[in-house]
Design an enzyme around this catalytic site. Structure first.
Site, PDB file in Angstrom:
ATOM      1  N   ARG A  90       0.882  -1.171  -0.135  1.00 10.51           N
ATOM      2  CA  ARG A  90      -0.012  -0.107   0.021  1.00 10.51           C
ATOM      3  C   ARG A  90       0.915   1.088   0.158  1.00 10.51           C
ATOM      4  NH1 ARG A  90      -5.440   0.615   2.178  1.00 10.51           N
ATOM      5  NH2 ARG A  90      -5.452   2.585   3.450  1.00 10.51           N
ATOM      6  N   ASP A 150     -19.114   7.079  -3.840  1.00 15.42           N
ATOM      7  CA  ASP A 150     -19.379   5.982  -2.727  1.00 15.42           C
ATOM      8  C   ASP A 150     -20.865   5.987  -2.325  1.00 15.42           C
ATOM      9  OD1 ASP A 150     -16.990   5.452  -2.172  1.00 15.42           O
ATOM     10  OD2 ASP A 150     -16.468   6.908  -0.784  1.00 15.42           O
ATOM     11  N   ARG A 153     -22.887   4.494  -5.306  1.00 10.35           N
ATOM     12  CA  ARG A 153     -22.990   2.915  -4.983  1.00 10.35           C
ATOM     13  C   ARG A 153     -23.932   2.515  -3.926  1.00 10.35           C
ATOM     14  NH1 ARG A 153     -16.462   2.563  -5.395  1.00 10.35           N
ATOM     15  NH2 ARG A 153     -16.410   2.072  -7.792  1.00 10.35           N
ATOM     16  N   HIS A 177     -12.088   7.820   1.509  1.00  8.41           N
ATOM     17  CA  HIS A 177     -12.456   6.949   0.509  1.00  8.41           C
ATOM     18  C   HIS A 177     -11.501   5.723   0.758  1.00  8.41           C
ATOM     19  CE1 HIS A 177     -13.747   5.753  -3.170  1.00  8.41           C
ATOM     20  NE2 HIS A 177     -12.747   5.995  -3.911  1.00  8.41           N
TER      21      HIS A 177
END
Ligand code: APR
Length: 313
Positions: A90, A150, A153, A177
């Site tokens: 990451r 978001d 969705r 996010h």
């Protein structure tokens, strides 16, 4: 005087090219696509331009590998970046995209010192912080796209579950996010009817969980990339509200200076988007549990920002 608006889209990949397409289709502005790959922004721009006679738009779409043609843009949308590759941590991805967003911001600012920057590259909130630090723009002119996607969705899943029009579904999502996002069920509903009246807790929990993993669900199907139709739609809704000064109230990543007890960090909150960019940040009263989730989400963003800071001391 040039009445036409101009939008630069940095990154002519999936999200960038679809942003350009949607902006052209809505005839919002001339578009300049910029990418490091030679020929790709030029080719896609020409292809989009040639859709004009059929779709009925007259905007100019051009592509370039340098930022000269982007001069005096009203908005710069930054989608450039690398997707996560196998073996990459990451933090590796974070630092790779940090370099990309840093370069893109420097170039954008040089050519368009008065523009509004919309950041799309992930990890979103940390990349907003990068664009904000590098541009030294006032906070109202650096905005991150996350919450609109978001909530889109979440709204889709609610509409599917209740078999109602997705247009009637409103939802509020706050926080960073990512998997720490905070969908606020209490403030979501269908034409004013609270969601809690329409479904049981177990169903709500399931839809919230699916929303949290909304991006990952698509990556799992696509295997080699991430979502781009809904992300580009969400980005262009934000751009449209700014270009037309519509003053839509949308959940976006914004630089907070004490709102919700968060200081010096980009986190998703409800904002008003108009010609000046973020014209207002709404501070709504949160329940203790919601506030705790928001703090947890902000902490996750802070950890990424710290990784960037450490590298740059
Ligand atoms: N300058 C300009 N363009 C760049 C640079 C750079 N320094 N580095 C990479 N690019 C370009 C790539 O050449 C590629 O065309 O960015 C584009 C990224 O496109 P895709 O790989 O198709 O990725 P996309 O699906 O568009 O996602 C872009 O948006 O939603 C986020 O997580 C997603 O961070 C990712 C970003």
């Amino acid at each position: 005087m040039n009445l036409r608006k101009k939008v630069t889209v940095v990154g002519a990949g999936n999200v960038g090219a679809n942003c350009a397409l949607r902006i052209a289709d809505k005839e919002l502005a001339d578009v300049v696509l910029v990418d490091v790959v030679e020929g790709v922004p030029q080719g896609k721009a020409l292809d989009l331009l040639q859709s004009g006679p059929v779709q009925g738009y007259d905007v100019m779409v051009t592509g370039a590998n340098d930022y000269g043609p982007t001069a005096n843009s009203d908005i710069a949308i930054i989608t450039a970046g690398f997707p996560r590759k196998p073996g990459m941590s990451r933090d590796d991805l974070l630092l790779a995209n940090y370099e990309v967003v840093k370069t893109a911001t420097e170039q954008v600012v040089k050519q368009s010192p008065n523009c509004i920057i919309i950041v799309v590259t992930n990890p979103l909130d940390a990349m907003c912080q990068t664009a904000y630090m590098v541009s030294q723009f006032p906070k109202n002119r650096v905005i991150g796209m996350a919450g609109v996607l978001d909530t889109a969705r979440f709204r889709t899943f609610i509409a599917q579950e209740l078999k109602v029009s997705a247009e009637n579904v409103t939802a509020v999502v706050m926080g960073g996010h990512g998997d720490t996002m905070v969908p606020l069920v209490r403030l979501s509903g269908v034409s004013g009817i609270p969601l809690t009246e329409l479904m049981d807790q177990a169903t709500l929990d399931r839809l919230v969980e699916r929303t949290r993993n909304g991006g990952a669900e698509i990556v799992k199907y696509l295997k080699t990339g991430s979502a781009y139709y809904a992300p580009s739609a969400a980005t262009v809704e934000m751009a449209e509200s700014i270009l037309k000064d519509k003053k839509k109230v949308l959940p976006c990543s914004a630089y907070l200076e004490g709102e919700y007890g968060i200081k010096g960090l980009f986190v998703g909150v409800p904002v008003k988007l108009g010609e000046r960019g973020i014209e207002q940040i709404y501070q709504i009263k949160l329940a203790a549990e919601e506030q705790a989730l928001l703090q947890k989400s902000a902490k996750a963003v802070q950890e990424l920002v710290d990784v960037i800071r450490k590298k740059n001391v």
